[in-house]
Design an enzyme around this catalytic site. Sequence first.
Site, PDB file in Angstrom:
ATOM      1  N   CYS A 170      13.397  -7.100  17.392  1.00  8.94           N
ATOM      2  CA  CYS A 170      12.104  -7.766  17.554  1.00  8.94           C
ATOM      3  C   CYS A 170      11.316  -7.161  18.708  1.00  8.94           C
ATOM      4  CB  CYS A 170      12.293  -9.258  17.743  1.00  8.94           C
ATOM      5  SG  CYS A 170      13.386  -9.670  19.092  1.00  8.94           S
ATOM      6  N   GLU A 229      10.950 -18.058  18.570  1.00 10.93           N
ATOM      7  CA  GLU A 229      11.083 -16.631  18.928  1.00 10.93           C
ATOM      8  C   GLU A 229      10.759 -15.849  17.664  1.00 10.93           C
ATOM      9  OE1 GLU A 229      11.641 -15.748  21.966  1.00 10.93           O
ATOM     10  OE2 GLU A 229      12.197 -17.686  22.782  1.00 10.93           O
TER      11      GLU A 229
HETATM   12  P1  NAP Z   1      13.071 -15.309   8.450  1.00  9.41           P
HETATM   13  O1  NAP Z   1      12.931 -15.004   7.039  1.00  9.41           O
HETATM   14  O2  NAP Z   1      12.023 -16.108   9.117  1.00  9.41           O
HETATM   15  O3  NAP Z   1      14.514 -15.991   8.636  1.00  9.41           O
HETATM   16  C1  NAP Z   1      15.012 -16.427   9.859  1.00  9.41           C
HETATM   17  C2  NAP Z   1      15.958 -17.583   9.637  1.00  9.41           C
HETATM   18  O4  NAP Z   1      15.257 -18.671   9.051  1.00  9.41           O
HETATM   19  C3  NAP Z   1      17.107 -17.274   8.695  1.00  9.41           C
HETATM   20  O5  NAP Z   1      18.240 -17.996   9.110  1.00  9.41           O
HETATM   21  C4  NAP Z   1      16.593 -17.817   7.375  1.00  9.41           C
HETATM   22  O6  NAP Z   1      17.633 -18.125   6.486  1.00  9.41           O
HETATM   23  C5  NAP Z   1      15.883 -19.054   7.851  1.00  9.41           C
HETATM   24  N1  NAP Z   1      14.843 -19.562   6.962  1.00  9.41           N
HETATM   25  C6  NAP Z   1      14.095 -18.873   6.066  1.00  9.41           C
HETATM   26  N2  NAP Z   1      13.236 -19.712   5.458  1.00  9.41           N
HETATM   27  C7  NAP Z   1      13.437 -20.946   5.979  1.00  9.41           C
HETATM   28  C8  NAP Z   1      12.865 -22.222   5.751  1.00  9.41           C
HETATM   29  N3  NAP Z   1      11.882 -22.405   4.887  1.00  9.41           N
HETATM   30  N4  NAP Z   1      13.312 -23.273   6.462  1.00  9.41           N
HETATM   31  C9  NAP Z   1      14.270 -23.101   7.375  1.00  9.41           C
HETATM   32  N5  NAP Z   1      14.877 -21.922   7.630  1.00  9.41           N
HETATM   33  C10 NAP Z   1      14.453 -20.857   6.936  1.00  9.41           C
HETATM   34  O7  NAP Z   1      13.180 -14.028   9.346  1.00  9.41           O
HETATM   35  P2  NAP Z   1      13.858 -12.706   8.934  1.00  9.41           P
HETATM   36  O8  NAP Z   1      12.917 -11.967   8.081  1.00  9.41           O
HETATM   37  O9  NAP Z   1      15.201 -12.994   8.406  1.00  9.41           O
HETATM   38  O10 NAP Z   1      14.012 -12.017  10.395  1.00  9.41           O
HETATM   39  C11 NAP Z   1      13.179 -11.009  10.836  1.00  9.41           C
HETATM   40  C12 NAP Z   1      12.053 -11.586  11.673  1.00  9.41           C
HETATM   41  O11 NAP Z   1      12.577 -12.224  12.822  1.00  9.41           O
HETATM   42  C13 NAP Z   1      11.155 -10.516  12.209  1.00  9.41           C
HETATM   43  O12 NAP Z   1       9.816 -10.933  12.116  1.00  9.41           O
HETATM   44  C14 NAP Z   1      11.542 -10.397  13.657  1.00  9.41           C
HETATM   45  O13 NAP Z   1      10.556  -9.906  14.503  1.00  9.41           O
HETATM   46  C15 NAP Z   1      11.892 -11.803  13.989  1.00  9.41           C
HETATM   47  N6  NAP Z   1      12.781 -11.847  15.150  1.00  9.41           N
HETATM   48  C16 NAP Z   1      12.307 -12.348  16.325  1.00  9.41           C
HETATM   49  C17 NAP Z   1      13.106 -12.365  17.455  1.00  9.41           C
HETATM   50  C18 NAP Z   1      12.619 -12.898  18.769  1.00  9.41           C
HETATM   51  O14 NAP Z   1      13.440 -13.165  19.633  1.00  9.41           O
HETATM   52  N7  NAP Z   1      11.330 -13.090  18.975  1.00  9.41           N
HETATM   53  C19 NAP Z   1      14.404 -11.871  17.373  1.00  9.41           C
HETATM   54  C20 NAP Z   1      14.850 -11.370  16.164  1.00  9.41           C
HETATM   55  C21 NAP Z   1      14.036 -11.377  15.059  1.00  9.41           C
HETATM   56  P3  NAP Z   1      18.139 -17.059   5.381  1.00  9.41           P
HETATM   57  O15 NAP Z   1      18.076 -15.711   6.035  1.00  9.41           O
HETATM   58  O16 NAP Z   1      19.513 -17.502   5.087  1.00  9.41           O
HETATM   59  O17 NAP Z   1      17.232 -17.192   4.231  1.00  9.41           O
END
Ligand code: NAP
Length: 527
Positions: A278, A244
Amino acid sequence: MKNIKKLELSENYSVFSPADGQEVGNYPLMDRAAVDEAVQRARERFPFWADVPMTERRKILRKVASVLSENADYYAEIIARETGKTKLDALLADIYSTLDLLKYYSKKANKLLKPVRASGNPLLPGRKLYYRFEPKGVVGIIAPWNYPFTLLAGPAISALTAGNTVVLKPSSQTTESGLIFQEIMEKAGLPQGVIQVITGNGSVTGQALVENHDLDMIFFTGSTQVGKDINVQAAKRLIPTMMELGGKDVSIVTRNANLDRAAHGTLWGGITNSGQTCIGTELILVDRAVYDAFLTKIVPLAKNLKSGREAGQVGSMTMRSQFRIVEEQLKDALEKGASVLVGGKVDRDQKGLYFPPTILVDTTPDMLVRKEETFGPLLPVIPYDSLEEAVRMANQSEYGLSGSVFTTDMDEGRWVANRLKTGSVNINDVLVTYAYPSLPFGGVKKSGIGSYHGEIGLRAFTNVKSVTEFGWNLKRELFWYPVPEGGDKVAASLLAALFSGNPLRRLTSAVRAGIQVIQIAWSRRKQ
Ligand code: NAP
Ligand code: MG
């Protein structure tokens, strides 16, 4: 919490509220050994949980709903503190949507996961056919910070309802949301170890979870880039994933729209949760015929929106990194000729990550705000000349999460809805597809793989097993060894009887096949 203390820990990290900078909590940064131990425990608990009857699981879901709803205010406060969002945002989007999903699955899970009968085949008579939904095993869930409770509770509840055990990593910024979820589940009677929350950041704890060899599925919500990296790693071990990811959702306002509803709706869709949704509106496309009229509606509404700790209508943003992206996109747009109609000036005296709700006009396709996900309260309003052009602009995006169209002409609304390349569309609404637990939720293109929620979404956490049952006491089948003499002729007659387009041919072939089968049965009577 107990599980975590037992595991080996290397260091700790602190989380601070983005609204006022106060410390929210201090947590163990779980390393690979601790993560592996959690997965191993989930593996050990899996046979037990998979065997718990659905009636028991549904009872727990009902109890979870009761614990959560009775303490909603308390939990909303915690969610609001670590994200900076308003309590209303936490109550509506994080808690209400989770309660609704709990209610839906506690009522429907039995039916949705019941074995499904399948239709037979005349060449293989007498069989009962069906397929069963069996839990996959241990599901690793990685969740983001923007709706930190519902976006971990949704997949976790689905996985658990289907009989899986879960190891769950919340975003480190919103660790507390993960811990309260585990606390609520266990208060409601979920046995220990069936869900385990692991605390830590993405690069250490998240990475360790993704690299664990004993997961049966990874469910990830977050950015497209991290989602891609996780998919590459999962593919090497053939672990199924559900993704997602990001979005660049468009709201289209046609010349037939109720402009009041369109202005209220798109503003809420773009600004709620400080734009960190999102499926939030990222671009508003408006028919040039009603463009000025639309602006005269949305501008005063946006001007009246107050962000800041005192005002309380729009909360703070959650992550400094995201705040910087929004600042950068605004700067880029202004440098390239865009104008601000509302907002645009960050109040540097405000403590906290408060970004004012901002309406932009005169943007061009080369600006970052038009091309990249903003994920903040920055809303460009763009005129278009034909609906075809609006749909083309919407579909140019590499993302395909959701979208909306405002019109009083429902045929026109459906025309647009059917053409948007997205996982969901709202007509005269925004965001609500997520609010219906019976509707599958997911994106296409770079917005994701697969859907959760609803029938499809619950079954996505299972392996499908096809079963045939044969109860007639026959020694062997017609074509089993030794092959009957003239077997090829019987087969040809049967195929013509079943599939010929000529009805007379079907009839004569059926009679011939019947006689041939009786002859074979007669010749075999003593074998
Ligand atoms: P992110 O950086 O991808 O982080 C999401 C999750 O992944 C967090 O728990 C993060 O941990 C973890 N993570 C980061 N790097 C990782 C790695 N290398 N290996 C495993 N896990 C890892 O996303 P974000 O910037 O926090 O969130 C915003 C994004 O999410 C936006 O692009 C938004 O559109 C998307 N989103 C999508 C949906 C949907 O349903 N389609 C819903 C909500 C958000 P930490 O934060 O602890 O580093
Ligand atoms: Mg990130």
